[in-house]
Design an enzyme around this catalytic site. Structure first.
Site, PDB file in Angstrom:
ATOM      1  N   SER A  27       0.793  -1.241   0.000  1.00  0.00           N
ATOM      2  CA  SER A  27       0.000   0.000   0.000  1.00  0.00           C
ATOM      3  C   SER A  27       0.818   1.281   0.000  1.00  0.00           C
ATOM      4  CB  SER A  27      -0.959   0.012   1.185  1.00  0.00           C
ATOM      5  OG  SER A  27      -2.068  -0.779   0.886  1.00  0.00           O
ATOM      6  N   TYR A  29      -3.576  -2.176 -10.299  1.00  0.00           N
ATOM      7  CA  TYR A  29      -3.508  -2.096  -8.831  1.00  0.00           C
ATOM      8  C   TYR A  29      -2.663  -3.238  -8.251  1.00  0.00           C
ATOM      9  CZ  TYR A  29      -4.870  -2.244  -3.928  1.00  0.00           C
ATOM     10  OH  TYR A  29      -4.836  -2.297  -2.555  1.00  0.00           O
ATOM     11  N   LYS A  52       0.379   3.416  -2.915  1.00  0.00           N
ATOM     12  CA  LYS A  52      -0.770   4.338  -3.031  1.00  0.00           C
ATOM     13  C   LYS A  52      -0.310   5.798  -2.996  1.00  0.00           C
ATOM     14  CE  LYS A  52      -4.318   1.147  -1.229  1.00  0.00           C
ATOM     15  NZ  LYS A  52      -3.890  -0.116  -0.705  1.00  0.00           N
ATOM     16  N   VAL A  74       1.223  -3.750   3.808  1.00  0.00           N
ATOM     17  CA  VAL A  74       1.195  -5.054   4.491  1.00  0.00           C
ATOM     18  C   VAL A  74       2.446  -5.901   4.232  1.00  0.00           C
ATOM     19  CG1 VAL A  74      -1.304  -5.264   4.824  1.00  0.00           C
ATOM     20  CG2 VAL A  74      -0.254  -6.097   2.702  1.00  0.00           C
ATOM     21  N   TYR A  88      -4.477   3.888   8.102  1.00  0.00           N
ATOM     22  CA  TYR A  88      -5.826   3.315   8.254  1.00  0.00           C
ATOM     23  C   TYR A  88      -6.419   3.634   9.623  1.00  0.00           C
ATOM     24  CZ  TYR A  88      -3.346   0.751   4.654  1.00  0.00           C
ATOM     25  OH  TYR A  88      -2.575   0.428   3.594  1.00  0.00           O
TER      26      TYR A  88
HETATM   27  N1  GLN Z   1      -2.341  -5.810  -1.678  1.00  0.00           N
HETATM   28  C1  GLN Z   1      -2.991  -5.404  -0.464  1.00  0.00           C
HETATM   29  C2  GLN Z   1      -4.480  -5.305  -0.685  1.00  0.00           C
HETATM   30  O1  GLN Z   1      -4.866  -4.786  -1.683  1.00  0.00           O
HETATM   31  C3  GLN Z   1      -2.434  -4.082  -0.014  1.00  0.00           C
HETATM   32  C4  GLN Z   1      -2.994  -3.644   1.313  1.00  0.00           C
HETATM   33  C5  GLN Z   1      -2.023  -2.954   2.212  1.00  0.00           C
HETATM   34  O2  GLN Z   1      -0.807  -2.956   2.029  1.00  0.00           O
HETATM   35  N2  GLN Z   1      -2.550  -2.415   3.284  1.00  0.00           N
HETATM   36  O3  GLN Z   1      -5.274  -5.733   0.119  1.00  0.00           O
END
Ligand code: GLN
Length: 315
Positions: free
Chosen positions: A74, A199, A77, A269, A251
């Site tokens: 993420s 994505y 992003k 993650v 988050y």
């Molecule tokens: N690939 C993970 C997802 O789309 C990325 C989420 C994350 O890093 N928080 O759920």
């Protein structure tokens, strides 16, 4: 020591702070759980721990596994938001909000009662909107993202991890549900499969702490890349990205992170985190054990120790 009253930072000072933080945070290594939703992440050793700092004066400091590439997940992003803001800016903010979600990153609940407008660009639903802008605006959207990240990090070897990308697709039911829901609400211009493909690839980008700190250095330097002096974003856009990181980057743990650490940051993650001390430095941390909200357990602790040691907070 880094002087708490000044914005200057000398390599040797930052290096010794990093080493002290590393030593101290090492006791947390082993805590948390490595992401298990895909095999390629599940097998990453929990013992990994690295940190890198790139200061606005160009000095760099690294410690531990700082040169080993990991899945940025993420954190990508941030880069897709940068590209989407370049392509759309004002119009983007009609399609995605700027409020913390207070919900897990892959939640569907809020999206339903807020009629397909994601709370912010850093939850999965919001990232599908920024990715959609990139899909619409580029002939080869995957390469556009990769090229941007490579240029920012100054490392042409950075690449997608195809095993991770493929695994993300195979296990991507929640993301598919989110993208379909956005499409059903008229908030996705391109096809669901095209957005998901890009994505999943952007999540799979593999880079090291050093790469990441370099790539994020423009956020600490009013929009100008530290290594090249190239303008990456206007000052206003840079402030806005940092504001979104501060309010939405972790988050449903963002309040606690502001309380304990106090700087803009984005997690993934894969166990990576990119933190920004505006006007001073970009800090990257990687350690794969995650806390209950999906943020690096050691990463949060290390950043707390780091900002405490140098006496920094944006608040
Ligand atoms: N690939 C993970 C997802 O789309 C990325 C989420 C994350 O890093 N928080 O759920």
């Amino acid at each position: 020591m880094v002087k708490s009253s000044s914005s200057s930072s000398e390599t040797a000072d930052v290096q010794s702070v990093l080493e002290a933080v590393y030593k101290s945070a090492k006791r947390f290594v082993g805590r948390g759980k490595v992401a298990t939703y895909i095999p390629a992440l599940a097998r990453v050793p929990k013992e990994k721990f690295g940190m890198a700092v790139v200061a606005v004066d160009g000095s760099e400091a690294v410690v531990g596994d700082a040169e080993e590439a990991f899945s940025i997940q993420s954190i990508s992003k941030v880069f897709s938001l940068l590209l989407a803001m370049r392509l759309r800016d004002q119009e983007l903010w009609k399609r995605v909000g700027r409020e913390p979600s207070g919900n897990p990153f892959n939640s569907l609940v809020q999206l339903e009662y807020e009629k397909g407008v994601p709370r912010n660009p850093f939850i999965n639903a919001g990232a599908h909107i920024t990715t959609d802008c990139i899909v619409v605006g580029n002939d080869d959207p995957k390469q556009a993202i990769l090229a941007e990240v490579r240029a920012l990090a100054g490392n042409p070897a950075i690449d997608f991890d195809m095993e991770v990308a493929e695994s993300e697709r195979e296990h991507g039911y929640r993301n598919a549900a989110i993208a379909n829901f956005l499409k059903a609400n008229g908030n996705l211009e391109s096809e669901v499969d095209d957005v998901l493909d890009v994505y999943f690839h952007q999540c799979s980008i593999a880079m090291s702490c050093r790469d990441l700190a370099r790539a994020g250095s423009f956020l600490a330097n009013r929009g100008v890349d530290v290594a090249t002096g190239r303008r990456i974003a206007t000052e206003r856009k840079t402030r806005r990205i940092n504001a979104l990181m501060a309010t939405c980057g972790l988050y449903d743990a963002v309040g606690s992170f502001a309380f304990h650490v106090g700087v803009p940051a984005k997690s993934g993650v894969g166990g990576g985190m990119l933190a920004i001390i505006p006007g001073e430095m970009a800090v990257a941390v990687w350690s794969p054990g995650l806390d209950a909200q999906g943020n690096s357990y050691v990463g949060v602790k290390a950043l707390e120790l780091f900002t405490a040691k140098i006496g920094r907070s944006i608040y």
